[in-house]
Design an enzyme around this catalytic site. Structure first.
Site, PDB file in Angstrom:
ATOM      1  N   ALA A 184       0.816  -1.217   0.000  1.00  0.00           N
ATOM      2  CA  ALA A 184       0.000   0.000   0.000  1.00  0.00           C
ATOM      3  C   ALA A 184       0.848   1.264   0.000  1.00  0.00           C
ATOM      4  O   ALA A 184       0.421   2.298  -0.517  1.00  0.00           O
ATOM      5  CB  ALA A 184      -0.945  -0.015   1.195  1.00  0.00           C
ATOM      6  N   THR A 185       2.049   1.200   0.561  1.00  0.00           N
ATOM      7  CA  THR A 185       2.921   2.378   0.525  1.00  0.00           C
ATOM      8  C   THR A 185       3.183   2.764  -0.927  1.00  0.00           C
ATOM      9  O   THR A 185       3.058   3.938  -1.317  1.00  0.00           O
ATOM     10  CB  THR A 185       4.256   2.086   1.245  1.00  0.00           C
ATOM     11  OG1 THR A 185       3.972   1.829   2.620  1.00  0.00           O
ATOM     12  CG2 THR A 185       5.240   3.238   1.125  1.00  0.00           C
ATOM     13  N   ASN A 239      -5.652   3.548  10.820  1.00  0.00           N
ATOM     14  CA  ASN A 239      -4.841   2.460  11.361  1.00  0.00           C
ATOM     15  C   ASN A 239      -4.532   2.603  12.849  1.00  0.00           C
ATOM     16  O   ASN A 239      -4.120   1.642  13.475  1.00  0.00           O
ATOM     17  CB  ASN A 239      -3.537   2.304  10.568  1.00  0.00           C
ATOM     18  CG  ASN A 239      -2.826   3.605  10.331  1.00  0.00           C
ATOM     19  OD1 ASN A 239      -3.421   4.569   9.857  1.00  0.00           O
ATOM     20  ND2 ASN A 239      -1.568   3.661  10.667  1.00  0.00           N
ATOM     21  N   GLN A 270      -6.610  -0.865   5.844  1.00  0.00           N
ATOM     22  CA  GLN A 270      -7.016  -1.441   7.132  1.00  0.00           C
ATOM     23  C   GLN A 270      -8.444  -1.991   7.137  1.00  0.00           C
ATOM     24  O   GLN A 270      -8.834  -2.642   8.105  1.00  0.00           O
ATOM     25  CB  GLN A 270      -6.878  -0.387   8.249  1.00  0.00           C
ATOM     26  CG  GLN A 270      -5.448  -0.013   8.570  1.00  0.00           C
ATOM     27  CD  GLN A 270      -4.676  -1.110   9.315  1.00  0.00           C
ATOM     28  OE1 GLN A 270      -5.254  -2.072   9.829  1.00  0.00           O
ATOM     29  NE2 GLN A 270      -3.363  -0.971   9.367  1.00  0.00           N
ATOM     30  N   SER A 321      -3.337  -3.815   0.737  1.00  0.00           N
ATOM     31  CA  SER A 321      -2.083  -4.517   1.002  1.00  0.00           C
ATOM     32  C   SER A 321      -2.365  -5.958   1.410  1.00  0.00           C
ATOM     33  O   SER A 321      -3.308  -6.225   2.155  1.00  0.00           O
ATOM     34  CB  SER A 321      -1.363  -3.786   2.136  1.00  0.00           C
ATOM     35  OG  SER A 321      -0.146  -4.413   2.416  1.00  0.00           O
ATOM     36  N   HIS A 328      -0.411  -8.076   3.279  1.00  0.00           N
ATOM     37  CA  HIS A 328      -0.009  -8.600   4.595  1.00  0.00           C
ATOM     38  C   HIS A 328      -0.928  -8.188   5.730  1.00  0.00           C
ATOM     39  O   HIS A 328      -0.744  -8.610   6.871  1.00  0.00           O
ATOM     40  CB  HIS A 328       1.459  -8.260   4.901  1.00  0.00           C
ATOM     41  CG  HIS A 328       1.740  -6.837   5.229  1.00  0.00           C
ATOM     42  ND1 HIS A 328       1.940  -6.408   6.511  1.00  0.00           N
ATOM     43  CD2 HIS A 328       1.866  -5.739   4.448  1.00  0.00           C
ATOM     44  CE1 HIS A 328       2.194  -5.098   6.502  1.00  0.00           C
ATOM     45  NE2 HIS A 328       2.153  -4.678   5.260  1.00  0.00           N
ATOM     46  N   THR A 343       9.319  -7.565 -13.439  1.00  0.00           N
ATOM     47  CA  THR A 343       8.838  -8.952 -13.474  1.00  0.00           C
ATOM     48  C   THR A 343       7.944  -9.215 -12.265  1.00  0.00           C
ATOM     49  O   THR A 343       8.294  -8.861 -11.136  1.00  0.00           O
ATOM     50  CB  THR A 343      10.044  -9.916 -13.460  1.00  0.00           C
ATOM     51  OG1 THR A 343      10.845  -9.612 -14.593  1.00  0.00           O
ATOM     52  CG2 THR A 343       9.605 -11.362 -13.503  1.00  0.00           C
ATOM     53  N   CYS A 403       4.392   1.953  11.364  1.00  0.00           N
ATOM     54  CA  CYS A 403       5.059   2.691  10.283  1.00  0.00           C
ATOM     55  C   CYS A 403       5.632   4.013  10.735  1.00  0.00           C
ATOM     56  O   CYS A 403       6.337   4.675  10.001  1.00  0.00           O
ATOM     57  CB  CYS A 403       4.096   2.931   9.143  1.00  0.00           C
ATOM     58  SG  CYS A 403       3.476   1.407   8.504  1.00  0.00           S
TER      59      CYS A 403
HETATM   60  N1  PMP Z   1      -1.857   2.517   4.691  1.00  0.00           N
HETATM   61  C1  PMP Z   1      -2.295   2.110   5.897  1.00  0.00           C
HETATM   62  C2  PMP Z   1      -3.574   2.653   6.432  1.00  0.00           C
HETATM   63  C3  PMP Z   1      -1.562   1.181   6.621  1.00  0.00           C
HETATM   64  O1  PMP Z   1      -2.002   0.773   7.820  1.00  0.00           O
HETATM   65  C4  PMP Z   1      -0.358   0.672   6.075  1.00  0.00           C
HETATM   66  C5  PMP Z   1       0.489  -0.331   6.827  1.00  0.00           C
HETATM   67  N2  PMP Z   1       0.794   0.068   8.119  1.00  0.00           N
HETATM   68  C6  PMP Z   1       0.057   1.142   4.810  1.00  0.00           C
HETATM   69  C7  PMP Z   1      -0.724   2.054   4.159  1.00  0.00           C
HETATM   70  C8  PMP Z   1       1.309   0.642   4.181  1.00  0.00           C
HETATM   71  O2  PMP Z   1       1.131  -0.655   3.714  1.00  0.00           O
HETATM   72  P1  PMP Z   1       2.364  -1.550   3.251  1.00  0.00           P
HETATM   73  O3  PMP Z   1       2.977  -2.097   4.486  1.00  0.00           O
HETATM   74  O4  PMP Z   1       1.733  -2.612   2.397  1.00  0.00           O
HETATM   75  O5  PMP Z   1       3.281  -0.687   2.462  1.00  0.00           O
END
Ligand code: PMP
Length: 374
Positions: A70-71, A151, A179, A200, A202, A243, A331
């Site tokens: 997601a980042t 989050n 989230q 995302s 994970h 890839t 994060c």
């Molecule tokens: N957006 C939100 C709201 C998140 O909670 C997170 C992960 N903490 C991210 C983005 C980033 O996701 P990723 O770890 O997949 O880069």
């Protein structure tokens, strides 16, 4: 060890791991290659995963762009839009309680001359949709980017209303849904105003290092164009070269399929866990705790609370042999929470705050440990 930091990341579902393994072993073909079975098998596996991810958000499979998470998706939308439309409009509206991958990207764009409006939030970190409407009417932005579920505090924004205001004003709308996927009903076919969405793997029991950016197709009134962040071989419909990480994509697809299939049971289970834990905590700690999060309109299974007079880091360390908790977002560890500050919490309150985030792998009985705490 009781793992209660599922907003930071989740355990990989055994089904997702099983689905991935062949693509780390015998099925190693490059899905962009042609004419032989190994490549075809990888290509079909990616296709299936694209369908599974599309189904969990309610978009077409060819609107799913696989990214590293997601980042990257958040960066991709903000920088990509900003670059493409730089000469037409340089205003972006967001809020003060976005994830750092939005806030920091906005600050970067600001340094390049873009005009970013950071909207205020209420005590639960939620933006008032009428304030978004007002800001759209006053500033005529290029893009509005607002998180679906926070989050740290778990609050849900009124995405339906915000998407509607963006649609009627012909403004691009992006939402970070990282989230909320697998925890609440998400179907963007119900909200044509949403042009971009980040998610995302994970956070939904899939592997790390993989996510998606949903880019809705163009419609009559709004052309969806972004400049890619990564140029090269033209994979992912020219939006994201490189890839494909087939094993990760397959694991993400399987996790999305499970999350979609089990949404209502997972949601009910998380609500039940949340209720049980809230009762235990109130009974055990009485007025020595207070809850930061709203009781309603929130992500199920996520609690943010203060243990009065107790430093959160010391508490986490003390409990670390028994359970994994968090002071807030993984994060932005090390920095005081910009989310709680924007929601009006004092420095002292922030230092007492603990986030508890649960998953479908926790049972109500597991929470009994809290009954032994003093
Ligand atoms: N957006 C939100 C709201 C998140 O909670 C997170 C992960 N903490 C991210 C983005 C980033 O996701 P990723 O770890 O997949 O880069």
């Amino acid at each position: 060890m009781l793992y209660l930091d599922n907003s930071a990341t989740t355990k990989v579902a055994p089904e997702a791991l099983d689905a991935m393994l062949p693509y780390l072993q015998e099925e190693y073909g490059n899905p962009a290659s042609k004419y032989y079975t190994l490549a075809e098998n990888s290509k079909n596996a990616v296709k299936q995963a694209r369908n599974q991810v599309a189904a969990i958000v309610g978009c077409d499979p060819d609107e799913v762009i696989f990214t590293s998470g997601a980042t990257e998706s958040n960066n991709m939308v903000l920088k990509g839009i900003a670059d493409y439309y730089e000469n037409q409009n340089q205003t972006i509206i967001t809020t003060k309680t976005e994830h750092p991958s939005i806030i920091d990207t906005c600050e970067y764009l600001e340094s390049k001359g873009f005009h970013i409006i950071y909207l205020d939030v209420d005590k639960f970190g939620r933006v008032n949709p009428n304030k978004v409407k007002e800001a759209i009417e006053n500033y005529h932005p290029l893009l509005v980017s607002i998180i679906w579920g926070n989050n740290e505090l778990g609050s849900l924004n009124d995405i339906e209303k915000i998407a509607h205001y963006c649609a009627i004003n012909n403004v691009f709308f992006h939402t970070d849904a990282t989230q909320v996927i697998g925890k609440i009903h998400v179907d963007i076919s119900e909200h044509p105003g949403i042009r971009f969405l980040s998610l995302s793997s994970h956070k939904i029991h899939g592997p790390k290092g993989i996510g998606a950016c949903i880019i809705r197709k163009e419609n009559e009134t709004l052309q969806t164009k972004i400049t890619p962040l990564i140029h090269g071989g033209g994979q992912e419909f020219e939006y994201r070269s490189g890839t494909l990480a087939v094993h990760n994509i397959v694991g993400f697809g399987k996790a999305a399929e499970l999350a979609h299939l089990n949404l209502s049971t997972t949601k009910e289970h998380l609500e039940q866990l949340e209720k049980s834990l809230t009762d235990i905590l109130i009974n055990q700690f009485k007025d020595k705790i207070s809850f930061n999060n709203d009781q309603q309109f929130k992500i199920p299974g996520l609690l943010s609370l203060q243990f009065k007079g107790v430093n959160n880091e010391l508490l986490l360390k003390k409990l670390s042999n028994h359970m994994a908790l968090s002071t807030g977002s993984a994060c932005s560890s090390g920095k005081p929470s910009h989310v709680l500050s924007a929601a009006g919490f004092t420095q002292n309150e922030i230092q007492q705050t603990v986030r508890i985030s649960m998953s479908k792998y926790i049972n109500v009985d597991d929470l009994d440990f809290f009954k032994s705490l003093k």
